[in-house]
Design a protein around this motif. Structure first.
Motif, PDB file in Angstrom:
ATOM      1  N   UNK A   1       0.836  -1.204   0.000  1.00 10.01           N
ATOM      2  CA  UNK A   1       0.000   0.000   0.000  1.00 10.01           C
ATOM      3  C   UNK A   1       0.871   1.254   0.000  1.00 10.01           C
ATOM      4  N   UNK A   2       1.956   1.221   0.777  1.00 10.79           N
ATOM      5  CA  UNK A   2       2.859   2.368   0.815  1.00 10.79           C
ATOM      6  C   UNK A   2       3.512   2.604  -0.541  1.00 10.79           C
ATOM      7  N   UNK A   3       3.922   1.514  -1.200  1.00  3.56           N
ATOM      8  CA  UNK A   3       4.530   1.651  -2.524  1.00  3.56           C
ATOM      9  C   UNK A   3       3.536   2.222  -3.525  1.00  3.56           C
ATOM     10  N   UNK A   4       2.297   1.762  -3.458  1.00  2.00           N
ATOM     11  CA  UNK A   4       1.278   2.271  -4.374  1.00  2.00           C
ATOM     12  C   UNK A   4       1.010   3.755  -4.125  1.00  2.00           C
ATOM     13  N   UNK A   5       0.951   4.134  -2.839  1.00  2.00           N
ATOM     14  CA  UNK A   5       0.706   5.543  -2.508  1.00  2.00           C
ATOM     15  C   UNK A   5       1.854   6.423  -2.977  1.00  2.00           C
ATOM     16  N   UNK A   6       3.087   5.932  -2.807  1.00  2.00           N
ATOM     17  CA  UNK A   6       4.248   6.703  -3.246  1.00  2.00           C
ATOM     18  C   UNK A   6       4.252   6.853  -4.762  1.00  2.00           C
ATOM     19  N   UNK A   7       3.867   5.787  -5.468  1.00  2.00           N
ATOM     20  CA  UNK A   7       3.809   5.857  -6.931  1.00  2.00           C
ATOM     21  C   UNK A   7       2.725   6.829  -7.382  1.00  2.00           C
ATOM     22  N   UNK A   8       1.569   6.803  -6.691  1.00  2.00           N
ATOM     23  CA  UNK A   8       0.470   7.714  -7.044  1.00  2.00           C
ATOM     24  C   UNK A   8       0.859   9.174  -6.838  1.00  2.00           C
ATOM     25  N   UNK A   9       1.765   9.421  -5.882  1.00  2.00           N
ATOM     26  CA  UNK A   9       2.224  10.795  -5.634  1.00  2.00           C
ATOM     27  C   UNK A   9       3.243  11.248  -6.659  1.00  2.00           C
ATOM     28  N   UNK A  10       3.610  10.345  -7.564  1.00  2.00           N
ATOM     29  CA  UNK A  10       4.550  10.712  -8.609  1.00  2.00           C
ATOM     30  C   UNK A  10       6.001  10.716  -8.174  1.00  2.00           C
ATOM     31  N   UNK A  11       6.289  10.084  -7.028  1.00  3.11           N
ATOM     32  CA  UNK A  11       7.670  10.064  -6.550  1.00  3.11           C
ATOM     33  C   UNK A  11       8.508   9.149  -7.433  1.00  3.11           C
ATOM     34  N   UNK A  12       9.736   9.542  -7.758  1.00  2.00           N
ATOM     35  CA  UNK A  12      10.596   8.684  -8.580  1.00  2.00           C
ATOM     36  C   UNK A  12      10.971   7.413  -7.834  1.00  2.00           C
ATOM     37  N   UNK A  13      11.300   6.374  -8.590  1.00  2.00           N
ATOM     38  CA  UNK A  13      11.576   5.071  -7.988  1.00  2.00           C
ATOM     39  C   UNK A  13      12.723   5.135  -6.989  1.00  2.00           C
ATOM     40  N   UNK A  14      13.705   6.010  -7.229  1.00  2.00           N
ATOM     41  CA  UNK A  14      14.875   6.083  -6.344  1.00  2.00           C
ATOM     42  C   UNK A  14      14.467   6.383  -4.910  1.00  2.00           C
ATOM     43  N   UNK A  15      13.350   7.071  -4.717  1.00  2.00           N
ATOM     44  CA  UNK A  15      12.893   7.403  -3.363  1.00  2.00           C
ATOM     45  C   UNK A  15      12.136   6.246  -2.719  1.00  2.00           C
TER      46      UNK A  15
END
Length: 204
Positions: A143-157
């Motif tokens: 869920x955290x990974x999905x939320x981070x991806x939805x926020x547009x954060x780059x993969x490195x973060x």
């Protein structure tokens, strides 16, 4: 400044890394650790440990006091900045931590080495409890990974979350396999085998 070589730790590295971005006071460091999801890999629940780490970094000359903020609404807050030595040290720590696996002593392998205090059924029961906890943890990481991806954060973060998800998934699969072997009778041993092992070669 301390005369001994600065000692690395995950929290110390994280403090230095955050101070690369901007000077911060301890509360600001703690807030950023939580806001950026780094509490999954560094423990800042005890503010005293953060203050001890900051004090040690300051004594070692890796950070320095930038200013003291004064506001009627808050107590005085000391703002720290990273020094040139701190930048060099953080880079050296990071390269070492990434390149060289360190011998660590987590609780779970230590508990596994003493499983024979339990019966096979008890082993299976407690490991099933762990499997349940790991499943919940895995769901949270995904869920955290999905939320981070939805926020547009780059993969490195998100690499630390990716790593934790991979490790958790692997552990969950292994625990389920062991539980299955215990339940099916595929993981067995005898008292004679254990007695012989405990006696050692001197008594054989």
């Amino acid at each position: 400044m301390s005369s001994s070589a600065p000692r690395s730790s995950p929290l110390a590295l994280t403090v230095l890394a955050l101070l690369h971005y901007q000077p911060l006071h301890p509360y600001g460091i703690q807030r950023l650790v939580k806001d950026w999801g780094k509490e999954q890999v560094v423990n800042v629940r005890q503010r005293a440990s953060l203050y001890r780490t900051i004090e040690r970094l300051n004594d070692d000359g890796l950070i320095a006091v930038r200013e003291t903020e004064r506001d009627q609404q808050y107590p005085e807050r000391t703002v720290y900045e990273v020094t040139d030595t701190g930048r060099e040290t953080a880079r050296a720590w990071l390269e070492e931590m990434l390149s060289a696996p360190r011998q660590e002593f987590p609780e779970f392998p230590a508990a596994l080495s003493n499983l024979l205090l339990l019966t096979p059924e008890e082993m299976a029961n407690v490991l099933e409890l762990r499997a349940g906890a790991l499943t919940e943890k895995l769901d949270g990481l995904e869920a955290a990974m999905a939320a981070e991806a939805d926020r547009g954060l780059p993969r490195i973060t998100r690499l630390e979350t990716e790593y934790l998800r991979a490790v958790t998934a692997a552990e969950l699969e292994w625990v389920r396999t062991v539980v299955g072997d215990l339940r099916a009778g595929g993981l067995t041993w005898s008292k004679d085998q254990l007695d012989a092992l405990a006696a050692g070669p001197m008594h054989q």
